[in-house]
Write a protein that holds these residues in place. Structure first.
Motif, PDB file in Angstrom:
ATOM      1  N   PRO A  76       0.802  -1.230   0.000  1.00 44.54           N
ATOM      2  CA  PRO A  76       0.000   0.000   0.000  1.00 44.54           C
ATOM      3  C   PRO A  76       0.828   1.270   0.000  1.00 44.54           C
ATOM      4  O   PRO A  76       0.397   2.298  -0.470  1.00 44.54           O
ATOM      5  CB  PRO A  76      -0.819  -0.114   1.295  1.00 44.54           C
ATOM      6  CG  PRO A  76      -0.710  -1.505   1.735  1.00 44.54           C
ATOM      7  CD  PRO A  76       0.536  -2.061   1.175  1.00 44.54           C
ATOM      8  N   SER A  77       2.040   1.199   0.522  1.00 42.71           N
ATOM      9  CA  SER A  77       2.799   2.437   0.617  1.00 42.71           C
ATOM     10  C   SER A  77       3.433   2.812  -0.710  1.00 42.71           C
ATOM     11  O   SER A  77       3.863   3.937  -0.903  1.00 42.71           O
ATOM     12  CB  SER A  77       3.883   2.314   1.679  1.00 42.71           C
ATOM     13  OG  SER A  77       4.869   1.411   1.227  1.00 42.71           O
ATOM     14  N   GLU A 285      -6.357   9.900   6.298  1.00 45.98           N
ATOM     15  CA  GLU A 285      -6.587   8.502   6.667  1.00 45.98           C
ATOM     16  C   GLU A 285      -5.422   8.069   7.531  1.00 45.98           C
ATOM     17  O   GLU A 285      -4.430   7.554   7.053  1.00 45.98           O
ATOM     18  CB  GLU A 285      -6.655   7.626   5.420  1.00 45.98           C
ATOM     19  CG  GLU A 285      -7.712   8.048   4.419  1.00 45.98           C
ATOM     20  CD  GLU A 285      -7.067   8.576   3.139  1.00 45.98           C
ATOM     21  OE1 GLU A 285      -7.511   9.584   2.633  1.00 45.98           O
ATOM     22  OE2 GLU A 285      -6.094   7.954   2.675  1.00 45.98           O
ATOM     23  N   ASP A 287      -4.758   5.714   9.622  1.00 43.12           N
ATOM     24  CA  ASP A 287      -4.252   4.351   9.786  1.00 43.12           C
ATOM     25  C   ASP A 287      -3.569   3.841   8.523  1.00 43.12           C
ATOM     26  O   ASP A 287      -2.791   2.900   8.594  1.00 43.12           O
ATOM     27  CB  ASP A 287      -5.388   3.405  10.199  1.00 43.12           C
ATOM     28  CG  ASP A 287      -6.620   3.647   9.345  1.00 43.12           C
ATOM     29  OD1 ASP A 287      -7.529   2.814   9.364  1.00 43.12           O
ATOM     30  OD2 ASP A 287      -6.664   4.693   8.666  1.00 43.12           O
ATOM     31  N   THR A 288      -3.851   4.445   7.392  1.00 47.69           N
ATOM     32  CA  THR A 288      -3.151   3.959   6.206  1.00 47.69           C
ATOM     33  C   THR A 288      -1.981   4.845   5.823  1.00 47.69           C
ATOM     34  O   THR A 288      -1.243   4.532   4.907  1.00 47.69           O
ATOM     35  CB  THR A 288      -4.093   3.893   4.996  1.00 47.69           C
ATOM     36  OG1 THR A 288      -4.723   5.170   4.886  1.00 47.69           O
ATOM     37  CG2 THR A 288      -5.132   2.826   5.201  1.00 47.69           C
ATOM     38  N   LYS A 291       3.720   3.997   7.737  1.00 50.02           N
ATOM     39  CA  LYS A 291       4.227   2.646   7.558  1.00 50.02           C
ATOM     40  C   LYS A 291       5.355   2.482   8.561  1.00 50.02           C
ATOM     41  O   LYS A 291       6.163   3.381   8.763  1.00 50.02           O
ATOM     42  CB  LYS A 291       4.745   2.500   6.129  1.00 50.02           C
ATOM     43  CG  LYS A 291       5.478   1.227   5.875  1.00 50.02           C
ATOM     44  CD  LYS A 291       5.888   1.161   4.426  1.00 50.02           C
ATOM     45  CE  LYS A 291       7.179   0.374   4.290  1.00 50.02           C
ATOM     46  NZ  LYS A 291       7.675   0.341   2.947  1.00 50.02           N
TER      47      LYS A 291
END
Lengths: 355, 536
Positions: A76-77, A285, A287-288, A291
């Motif tokens: 995701p990162s 967001e 929590d996303t 990292k």
């Protein structure tokens, strides 16, 4: 059957790409640069377009969206993957609209006026079949690939407009874009570079050795000394991992401190970022956004007994708000952070923001 | 005896003055004095030695309260004027006056040379009558450790260290290699810092001293080595270690015949101080401690017996440590604990003995809080603080300073320690402190600095460049994944490593300073200094 072979080969390639993404991301910083990732993603998408079975644009978009979701879930990162997917989707929409003959501009804008006047949806099922659509799309993707290859050069060509002689420039960590930028300027001008090493990965060391090989006067400082030396710095030039939709950055940790120190001394902060790093995400967001990597980097296992009683954190990224940034330099030229939203609307279709 | 010697110097002085240029005159006078000292070693040479030293190291009117770093040129005229009536007897009054005159001339020459060298400083000869009670002498000579780029200053320092080998007993002077060693710089220095020293930890100055050492006391040698290797670090620890070493020195000291303890002991301490500042530049707290000791020593009444004097001095040192360091930290803890409430998340940076003490006390008083320890390369002192706090049972989190923006939204207060508080309100502390204060300000988190009053100093500074300390640059080298990128940084011509030790925090980032006198804003530091001076 040749078709089945092609399909299995295709899915193998996709799997290989996914596993590489997962593996690279867990290392300390990306072992391959974002440009490489972008290129590989785009070529993979071209291959999908060429080899997958689809009859109309809608099918193709479905396929690409599905694969895109899988790829972004793998890491995701690494936002360049998602960005390339969205670019390709936009290309498909454009080519479809061109084949249909309608102008794309009208479909794009979602304005209040349009909502009232058009009444119905400007929705297109993308179900019409065009024979040349495949060839057009592949050609457009090839253009995108050429653009990707030239981004670093385009950015470095602007270097001399921004760096004068006898300047002191500060940077943090390691960015290939900034490295190329400074090396290009060093061919004609003499200046001094201060590199903050960016613990715990200390990528600044690599950057410093590479710059000093080109005879650029380089100094390595620890992160703690950023504010102390900032008063003598003329410009801060940094790279970033992602440019967010509001003009903010998701950059390597320590960049927010650097930006605050630059603001305090009224030193301009210049971000060198190619367009494929522009992502339609917003920073709220929580929590996303962040990292984390193993806290072993921060508090190694050799510390022994206190390890079990202590929380150690090792975040990789920092959020830098757009008020602290002076200028973005990208392959299409220089822009203020307040203009980023406009560039984004040219690159991505609003419906693709959520893959 | 003294009259004859005084007369001879007078005659010499007059002869030289008329004939030769002024530097030559000084040099020749020095030679003649050496010559005379070798011929008759009695009270004469130490007297001249002391006078010469007093002249060349001019003191404020209280001659013992000088520190080697701060020299005020105009006052020696005062000092000599006040001293000579004491030293000389009635018929020699005229000679004393002449000597005072000569010294005044010397000082004006020196001041003019100094004016040329340091340009821009006020001409000190225009203030011959500074009354120290009202005005502190405005002009202080620049300390040696910030004049590394000036070759004249370096030569002077080397000469001073050489001269200090010869002070002390008049016997066995010519042992080669027995002197206060001059340490040489290491590695490529970043051009912005070419006025500072940069030493390597691998070459401690103690390697240049041969055994036996007659000039430097062994406990001072050990202390110097501990400083230069970083074994003793932190301003409180360094001051306490210094005071203990001085206690040992005083214990082992014996007054030579025909000497006064109050004057000779001060002279004995000077080469030790030079040696220690070669090992590692003195901190502000150490400077204040040395000033105090010298003052106490010179206040010893001359009829005091040696044992008695030594006992008094030991007691003075003990009470200084007790009052200024131990009791002060108790007082600061009491104030600081009022500021810690239940549920707080407190951020600390590095390892400050005072802040650790405060947190441990607060924990004992049953306050519920947790601590975030921020640390930075290359010293990684935060790990030491972490160990101490965890041993107490306090809940801790540990991050590096680059993760500060991530962790700050959780923090309710920031407690910082200080190395010194400058007279313009700036806080001098470990490098990285100003960064923490900056980011805390951006997130609206209150910043509290804890500092004892003995660390307040009269210097002013606005940036971290003009006066700082450069640590060993090799500390920045690190091996990750088997690769050491900076391994051969010396071979690359355009690559430099900068390892700063201190930085200054502007007062607008600091919300409160907690001292043993109470909780004051940062800008009230000069008020405290003035109050302290009046007390003394």
């Amino acid at each position: 059957m040749p078709g089945a072979d092609k399909e299995t080969e295709l899915s193998e390639r996709i799997e290989a790409f996914l596993s590489e993404l997962k593996r690279c991301g867990s290392g300390a910083g990306s072992l391959r640069g974002s440009a490489e990732t972008a290129r590989e993603t785009t070529s993979l998408l071209r291959r999908i377009t060429a080899q997958a079975r689809w009859s109309n644009a809608g099918d193709l978009m479905e396929i690409i969206r599905k694969e895109g979701r899988r790829m972004t879930a793998g890491q995701p990162s690494e936002t360049t993957v998602g960005n390339m997917v969205r670019r390709v989707l936009k290309i498909i929409r454009e080519e479809y609209a061109r084949s249909r003959g309608s102008t794309e501009e009208a479909d794009q804008q979602e304005s209040l006026h349009k909502l009232l006047t058009s009444g119905g949806s400007s929705e297109d099922n993308f179900r019409q079949h065009f024979t040349h659509l495949k060839a057009n799309v592949i050609e457009a993707i090839n253009e995108l690939l050429t653009e990707l290859e030239g981004t670093t050069d385009n950015i470095s060509m602007q270097a001399l407009e921004h760096i004068h002689s006898n300047e002191v420039i500060m940077t943090i960590g390691r960015s290939r874009t900034v490295e190329a930028f400074l090396k290009d300027a060093a061919r004609k001008r003499k200046f001094h570079v201060i590199v903050a090493e960016c613990a715990p990965f200390c990528q600044g060391h690599e950057m410093a050795t590479s710059l000093s090989k080109e005879d650029i006067e380089t100094t390595v400082i620890p992160d703690a000394a950023i504010f102390a030396v900032m008063s003598r710095v003329n410009k801060v030039i940094i790279g970033t991992q992602t440019v967010l939709a509001n003009g903010g950055l998701r950059a390597v940790n320590g960049t927010h401190t650097l930006a605050l120190a630059a603001k305090h001394h009224s030193t301009p902060l210049i971000v060198c970022a190619p367009m494929f790093k522009l992502s339609p995400q917003f920073p709220n967001e929580e929590d996303t956004f962040h990292k984390f990597v193993s806290p072993h980097e921060v508090l190694p296992f050799t510390e022994g007994e206190i390890l079990s009683k202590v929380n150690a954190h090792c975040p990789v990224f920092d959020y830098v708000p757009p008020e602290l940034i002076t200028l973005f330099i990208s392959n299409i030229g220089g822009n203020a952070p307040s203009y980023i939203y406009r560039l984004m609307s040219e690159l991505y279709h609003p419906e693709d923001h959520e893959l | 005896m003294m009259l004859i010697s005084a007369a001879m110097t007078l005659v010499v002085g007059h002869e030289l003055q008329s004939a030769e240029p002024k530097e030559e005159k000084q040099r020749l006078r020095k030679e003649k004095k050496q010559h005379k000292k070798n011929k008759k070693d009695d009270r004469g040479p130490p007297e001249k030695e002391k006078e010469k030293e007093k002249a060349s190291v001019p003191a404020p009117s209280k001659p013992a309260t000088q520190s080697p770093a701060h020299k005020a040129a105009p006052v020696p005229v005062n000092a000599s004027a006040s001293e000579s009536p004491v030293a000389a007897e009635k018929p020699a009054k005229s000679k004393a006056e002449l000597r005072a005159e000569r010294r005044a001339r010397q000082d004006s020459e020196r001041a003019s040379k100094q004016g040329k060298k340091e340009g821009g400083q006020q001409s000190t000869s225009s203030k011959p009558k500074a009354t120290p009670n009202e005005l502190q002498p405005v002009v202080k000579r620049l300390p040696d450790h910030v004049q590394v780029d000036d070759p004249v200053a370096l030569k002077k320092l080397a000469k001073k260290l050489e001269r200090q080998q010869k002070s002390g007993q008049g016997c066995s002077l010519n042992i080669t290699g027995v002197k206060v060693p001059l340490r040489s710089d290491y590695g490529y220095k970043v051009s912005l810092f070419s006025h500072l020293h940069q030493y390597s930890r691998k070459n401690p100055p103690t390697q240049q001293i041969s055994i036996p050492v007659t000039v430097i006391h062994p406990s001072i040698v050990r202390l110097g080595l501990q400083y230069s290797q970083g074994i003793i670090a932190g301003s409180n620890a360094r001051s306490v270690a210094l005071l203990h070493a001085f206690k040992q020195v005083i214990q082992d000291y014996s007054t030579p015949p025909n000497e006064e303890l109050s004057r000779d002991l001060v002279n004995k301490l000077s080469p030790y101080i030079s040696f220690l500042s070669q090992c590692r530049p003195l901190s502000a707290s150490m400077g204040n401690a040395i000033k105090y000791i010298k003052k106490e020593i010179s206040n010893i009444p001359s009829q005091c017996k040696e044992e008695e004097a030594k006992r008094i001095l030991q007691e003075c040192i003990d009470s200084y440590i007790n009052e200024k360091i131990i009791l002060a930290s108790e007082a600061i803890s009491k104030y600081a604990i009022e500021k810690i409430s239940d549920g707080d998340v407190i951020l600390v940076y590095g390892c400050s003995s005072l802040v650790n003490h405060i947190l441990c006390e607060a924990f004992e008083k049953q306050r519920k809080f947790r601590v975030i320890v921020v640390d930075s390369r290359p010293r990684l002192e935060g790990r030491e603080a972490l160990r101490r706090l965890v041993k107490k049972g306090i809940r801790c989190t540990y991050v590096l300073i680059s993760a500060l923006s991530y962790i700050l939204p959780e923090v309710s207060k920031v407690f910082l320690g200080a190395h010194a508080l400058l007279a313009n309100g700036y806080v001098m502390s470990r490098v990285g402190t100003s960064q923490i204060a900056l980011v805390a300000k951006a997130y609206n988190v209150p910043v509290l600095v804890c500092c004892e009053t003995y660390k307040f100093c009269e210097r002013v500074q606005t940036d971290s460049f003009v006066s700082n300390e450069l640590d060993d640059p090799d500390d920045l080298i690190v091996t990750r994944n088997g690769k050491t990128h900076l391994e051969n940084w010396q071979t690359v011509k355009s690559l430099g490593l900068l390892n700063l030790v201190y930085d200054v925090t502007p007062p607008d980032f600091v919300d409160l300073v907690i001292t043993d006198l109470g909780m004051i804003p940062c800008t009230s530091v000069p008020v405290v200094l003035r109050v302290k001076n009046v007390d003394q």
